[in-house]
Structure formats: structure tokens, C-alpha cells
Design a protein around this motif. Structure first.
Motif, PDB file in Angstrom:
ATOM      1  N   ARG A  63       0.834  -1.200   0.000  1.00  0.00           N
ATOM      2  CA  ARG A  63       0.000   0.000   0.000  1.00  0.00           C
ATOM      3  C   ARG A  63       0.866   1.246   0.000  1.00  0.00           C
ATOM      4  O   ARG A  63       1.830   1.348   0.773  1.00  0.00           O
ATOM      5  CB  ARG A  63      -0.917   0.052   1.220  1.00  0.00           C
ATOM      6  CG  ARG A  63      -1.738  -1.187   1.493  1.00  0.00           C
ATOM      7  CD  ARG A  63      -2.553  -1.609   0.312  1.00  0.00           C
ATOM      8  NE  ARG A  63      -3.486  -0.590  -0.130  1.00  0.00           N
ATOM      9  CZ  ARG A  63      -4.209  -0.682  -1.252  1.00  0.00           C
ATOM     10  NH1 ARG A  63      -4.065  -1.741  -2.039  1.00  0.00           N
ATOM     11  NH2 ARG A  63      -5.055   0.267  -1.593  1.00  0.00           N
TER      12      ARG A  63
ATOM     13  N   SER B 289      -2.123   8.748  -0.463  1.00  0.00           N
ATOM     14  CA  SER B 289      -2.544   7.766  -1.466  1.00  0.00           C
ATOM     15  C   SER B 289      -2.614   8.465  -2.827  1.00  0.00           C
ATOM     16  O   SER B 289      -2.954   9.652  -2.900  1.00  0.00           O
ATOM     17  CB  SER B 289      -3.913   7.180  -1.124  1.00  0.00           C
ATOM     18  OG  SER B 289      -3.837   6.331  -0.004  1.00  0.00           O
TER      19      SER B 289
ATOM     20  N   THR C 217      -7.643   4.219  -3.852  1.00  0.00           N
ATOM     21  CA  THR C 217      -6.540   3.521  -3.185  1.00  0.00           C
ATOM     22  C   THR C 217      -6.598   3.756  -1.676  1.00  0.00           C
ATOM     23  O   THR C 217      -6.405   2.824  -0.879  1.00  0.00           O
ATOM     24  CB  THR C 217      -5.189   3.989  -3.742  1.00  0.00           C
ATOM     25  OG1 THR C 217      -5.157   3.737  -5.151  1.00  0.00           O
ATOM     26  CG2 THR C 217      -4.037   3.283  -3.060  1.00  0.00           C
TER      27      THR C 217
END
Length: 291
Positions: free
Chosen positions: A64, A261, A266
Motif C-alpha cells: 500500500r 494515497s 486507493t
């Protein structure tokens, strides 16, 4: 028309001095010696459990982008947990929950006017920024909100200056405390105001039902989300979600904050992944006190 510009800051502080509540309010349970008030018993996560949850969340973030943190309080077992929250995050529209708490405290013993209810409903259900601006100024802006939060023990939150309430910075555990003060039967709000706040957060616009709600499955959810392409981060997205979840017999207060992000989708995926991991772990491995 604007909400009457009364001295709500003074009213807030007066209301806070009477946290036991008015006659007839739900009393705070008596705690055993050395035990925090409001809990039948305190169930502390063991070091091994904390390490296991740390590892699970770290794995969830490996692919991530950006930065993320969370905090959770299981009011059923008394367990508390926080992850990666040392550095504060911009709240964006999650700050509206802090504004809601301060405003309702200022109106603690008063009925809200129809116009005030319209503003509050739009701010929470629709995430309307103009309504938030007006209510923020009504509670005294940065100084007013800071004073109220400090009196409530929420001490690591820096409200935004002027009308920039969305630039408020905070830690997830502080936002869990805000949720506690907003919903706790032994807290500073009377029962009617607590129920009103939960009704608002349980009926947000359907397009805004994402984030911590992903961890609730068929449980009950009351939430508020925030999302913003932040100039301070060169347009990268801040995406946050806080709320109360009732899942598998557990009453959970959860805050997940993220930043940087590349897009909103996302950020939402990151928030939801962390929420699922934390909630599934706590509800799977912990049982209610006295059960």
C-alpha cells in the motif's frame, strides 16, 4: 441566516463541568479499585496478541502507498489497541465529528432549533462543508474546539485555524476518545443528544458508506468519513474513516487515518483493509467480559 453567535464556548465549559449528567441521566458504572470507570472489567491485550496484530497490519500495508494508522477500543471487553499513530494525520471531514461533539455540548441542556438541526444533519449525513464552516465558527473556531477537546482529555488534536477545520491534525486514539465522549452513557452528553448523534452517523448518504463499515459485515454501523487531495502532500489523498461498530457481540470504536494515497480509491481500499484486519482479530480472539 446563521446560527446565533452566542457565547457557546462558555456554555461548553459549563456543560463539561457537569459530566455526571442531569438528574435521570444514565449513571457511570462503579469501578473496582484501580479500574477505569465505565468498565465492568478491563481486558488488556497481551504482548503476544499485540505483536500478532502488529504483524498482521504490517503485512496488510506492504503493497500500500502512503502512510496509515489506526486505533480501536472494544467497549465490550475493555481492550484498547493503537498502531503507528505517533505522527498526527490531517482529518479532513472526520473533523466534523469533533465539531458535532463540541456543538452538542454547547447545546447540552437546550433543544436544537430547526435551522441548527438542518446544519448538523447536512454536516454529518451529507458531509456539507458550508454547514461545517458555520458550526465551527459557532463553537469558537480553533480556540473554542481546542478548549473543549482539552477539557475532554483529547490532547493530541490541533484544530485548523480560521475556517480551515479540515486541516485539523490528530491521532487515531484521539478520535476514538471523541467517539467515546460522543456515545458513552457515562459521558458528558445526555442520552437524547447521544442518540441524535448516532442516528446522524447511522444514516449518512449511501455513497459515503465505506471505510470502517467494511469491517462490520451484517453488524450495526455509525460512521463519518473524510477525503481530501491535500495540497500539503502535492495533491496526494488523505482518506480517513471513524465510527462505532457492533459486530459479533462486540461494541467497537474504531478510527483509521491515512495519507499520501495516489487517488481516493486507493486510500479507501487501505482504510478498509486495515479495518477488516483489526476488527476480525479482536472479535475472533477476544470474548466479552463475564461471558
Amino acid at each position: 441566516m446563521r446560527v446565533r453567535d452566542c457565547s457557546l464556548v462558555a456554555a461548553l465549559l459549563i456543560g463539561l463541568s457537569g459530566c455526571a449528567g442531569p438528574p435521570g441521566a444514565t449513571p457511570r458504572p462503579v469501578a473496582a479499585a484501580g479500574q477505569r470507570p465505565g468498565l465492568v472489567a478491563e481486558s488488556v491485550l497481551s504482548p503476544a496478541e499485540r505483536r500478532a496484530l502488529d504483524r498482521a497490519l504490517e503485512r496488510s500495508l506492504r503493497d500500500r502507498p502512503g502512510r496509515a494508522a489506526l486505533a480501536v477500543y472494544d467497549r465490550t471487553t475493555g481492550a484498547r489497541y493503537a498502531f503507528r499513530e505517533r505522527t498526527p494525520f490531517m482529518l479532513a471531514s472526520v473533523a466534523k465529528v469533533d465539531i458535532l461533539l463540541a456543538f452538542l455540548l454547547g447545546k447540552r441542556d437546550e433543544r436544537l432549533t430547526r435551522y441548527e438541526r438542518t446544519l448538523v444533519s447536512r454536516m454529518i449525513r451529507e458531509s456539507d462543508n458550508d454547514s461545517a464552516h458555520e458550526l465551527y465558527m459557532t463553537i469558537g473556531g480553533q480556540d473554542g474546539l481546542t478548549r473543549v477537546l482539552h477539557r475532554l482529555g483529547v490532547r493530541h488534536t490541533r484544530p485548523g485555524s480560521g475556517l480551515f477545520w479540515g486541516l485539523t491534525h490528530s491521532r487515531p486514539s484521539d478520535q476514538v476518545k471523541v467517539l467515546e465522549r460522543l456515545t458513552d452513557p457515562g459521558g458528558p452528553l445526555p442520552a437524547g443528544k447521544r442518540r441524535y448523534a448516532l442516528r446522524l452517523m447511522s444514516s449518512v448518504t449511501p455513497s459515503q458508506v465505506w471505510g470502517v463499515s467494511e469491517a462490520a459485515a451484517k453488524g450495526e454501523v455509525a460512521l463519518k468519513n473524510g477525503w481530501l487531495p491535500a495540497e500539503a502532500h502535492h495533491g496526494l489523498w488523505t482518506v480517513n474513516s471513524v465510527g462505532r461498530l457492533r459486530v459479533s457481540g462486540h461494541d467497537l470504536l474504531l478510527a483509521v487515518l491515512t495519507e499520501r494515497s495516489p487517488d481516493m480509491e486507493t486510500g479507501v481500499a487501505t482504510v478498509e483493509r486495515l479495518a477488516r484486519v483489526a476488527v476480525s482479530t479482536l472479535t475472533r480472539s477476544r470474548t466479552a467480559v463475564g461471558a
